[in-house]
Design an enzyme around this catalytic site. Sequence first.
Site, PDB file in Angstrom:
ATOM      1  N   ASP A  79      56.952 -51.680-102.495  1.00  0.00           N
ATOM      2  CA  ASP A  79      57.017 -51.482-103.948  1.00  0.00           C
ATOM      3  C   ASP A  79      56.073 -52.450-104.660  1.00  0.00           C
ATOM      4  O   ASP A  79      55.495 -53.339-104.040  1.00  0.00           O
ATOM      5  CB  ASP A  79      58.462 -51.624-104.449  1.00  0.00           C
ATOM      6  CG  ASP A  79      59.090 -52.969-104.084  1.00  0.00           C
ATOM      7  OD1 ASP A  79      58.411 -53.820-103.481  1.00  0.00           O
ATOM      8  OD2 ASP A  79      60.274 -53.169-104.407  1.00  0.00           O
ATOM      9  N   ASN A 148      71.651 -55.985-107.958  1.00  0.00           N
ATOM     10  CA  ASN A 148      72.314 -54.767-108.444  1.00  0.00           C
ATOM     11  C   ASN A 148      72.340 -53.677-107.371  1.00  0.00           C
ATOM     12  O   ASN A 148      72.630 -52.524-107.656  1.00  0.00           O
ATOM     13  CB  ASN A 148      71.607 -54.249-109.712  1.00  0.00           C
ATOM     14  CG  ASN A 148      70.161 -53.842-109.447  1.00  0.00           C
ATOM     15  OD1 ASN A 148      69.670 -53.938-108.325  1.00  0.00           O
ATOM     16  ND2 ASN A 148      69.476 -53.389-110.482  1.00  0.00           N
ATOM     17  N   HIS A 150      69.725 -52.590-105.643  1.00  0.00           N
ATOM     18  CA  HIS A 150      68.524 -51.762-105.491  1.00  0.00           C
ATOM     19  C   HIS A 150      67.832 -52.023-104.156  1.00  0.00           C
ATOM     20  O   HIS A 150      67.953 -53.078-103.551  1.00  0.00           O
ATOM     21  CB  HIS A 150      67.566 -51.914-106.683  1.00  0.00           C
ATOM     22  CG  HIS A 150      66.790 -53.185-106.767  1.00  0.00           C
ATOM     23  ND1 HIS A 150      66.226 -53.631-107.934  1.00  0.00           N
ATOM     24  CD2 HIS A 150      66.459 -54.111-105.836  1.00  0.00           C
ATOM     25  CE1 HIS A 150      65.596 -54.762-107.712  1.00  0.00           C
ATOM     26  NE2 HIS A 150      65.716 -55.083-106.447  1.00  0.00           N
ATOM     27  N   GLU A 155      66.447 -47.994-108.296  1.00  0.00           N
ATOM     28  CA  GLU A 155      67.446 -48.674-109.109  1.00  0.00           C
ATOM     29  C   GLU A 155      68.751 -47.873-109.194  1.00  0.00           C
ATOM     30  O   GLU A 155      68.736 -46.643-109.048  1.00  0.00           O
ATOM     31  CB  GLU A 155      66.892 -48.841-110.534  1.00  0.00           C
ATOM     32  CG  GLU A 155      65.651 -49.740-110.633  1.00  0.00           C
ATOM     33  CD  GLU A 155      66.007 -51.224-110.711  1.00  0.00           C
ATOM     34  OE1 GLU A 155      66.930 -51.684-110.015  1.00  0.00           O
ATOM     35  OE2 GLU A 155      65.336 -51.929-111.486  1.00  0.00           O
TER      36      GLU A 155
END
Length: 255
Positions: A79, A148, A150, A155
């Site tokens: 990413d 979180n 991800h 996400e």
Amino acid sequence: MNINATTVKNKNLELIVVDDYEKMSQLASEQIFEEIKKKPDLLLSIATGSTPTRAYDILAEKSKIEPQAFNKIRIVKLDEWGGVPSDDPCTCEVYIQKHLIVPIKVSADRYISWESDPESPESEVERITEQVEKEGDIDVCVLGMGVNGHLGFNEPAIALKLKSHVAVLTDTTKKHAMAQEAEHEIKYGLTLGMGEIMRSKKIILLVNGSHKVEPFKQFLTEEITTNFPASMLWLHPNVTVICDKEAVPEMPEKI
Ligand code: GLP
């Protein structure tokens, strides 16, 4: 190094908890290196962030001793932060060049890398999608887990994206340490999709530190939800999760 590890596993996923960050990194780099030895032209997808850094540095040290073991490896950048120049200190590019590409001498034809500031992010997604497809399925995908949940920039959301895409970053992700180093405004994320990740032949997920205790508890509930993308890994047939004790104060008896 003698690694004192506690392990639980089911048919698809093995959870290994070791004493500390150094041992997690040592074990991860050993596992990656074993895979490289089995398949020298291994297609390796790599996450950035604080979690895997030491594992990559150990691999880079190994490459000094056995450079020929690394002369066919292919690397895919998982990413990238979008809308910032590639030499901005926040980028995954700066990180990967420093920790892997330069030290292990990966030539340009063996490195698939998102441009961080493409003229058209959508065309960049198409370019990377095509390149990854051409190379075939990822052999080993090294992942970190966002606080979180991800994976890459997949996400939490009501639906996850199968393919590589331009990601809208959550506020939590915008607070990530890498983003804090940005000298330009980060506008979006670029990431492989859940499909490319889940088609990887082997996944190594690394988790360390007390800030990951709560997210990892969530992972261990084995509840599969798009609101916690890492939970999808329970559906993959070949996952090794390597953690330090700080992230997993209570080892589950079984999974
Ligand atoms: C970042 C990256 C991910 C990384 C994750 C965890 O935002 N996009 O690829 O795995 O968050 O980062 P860290 O290892 O620093 O906790």
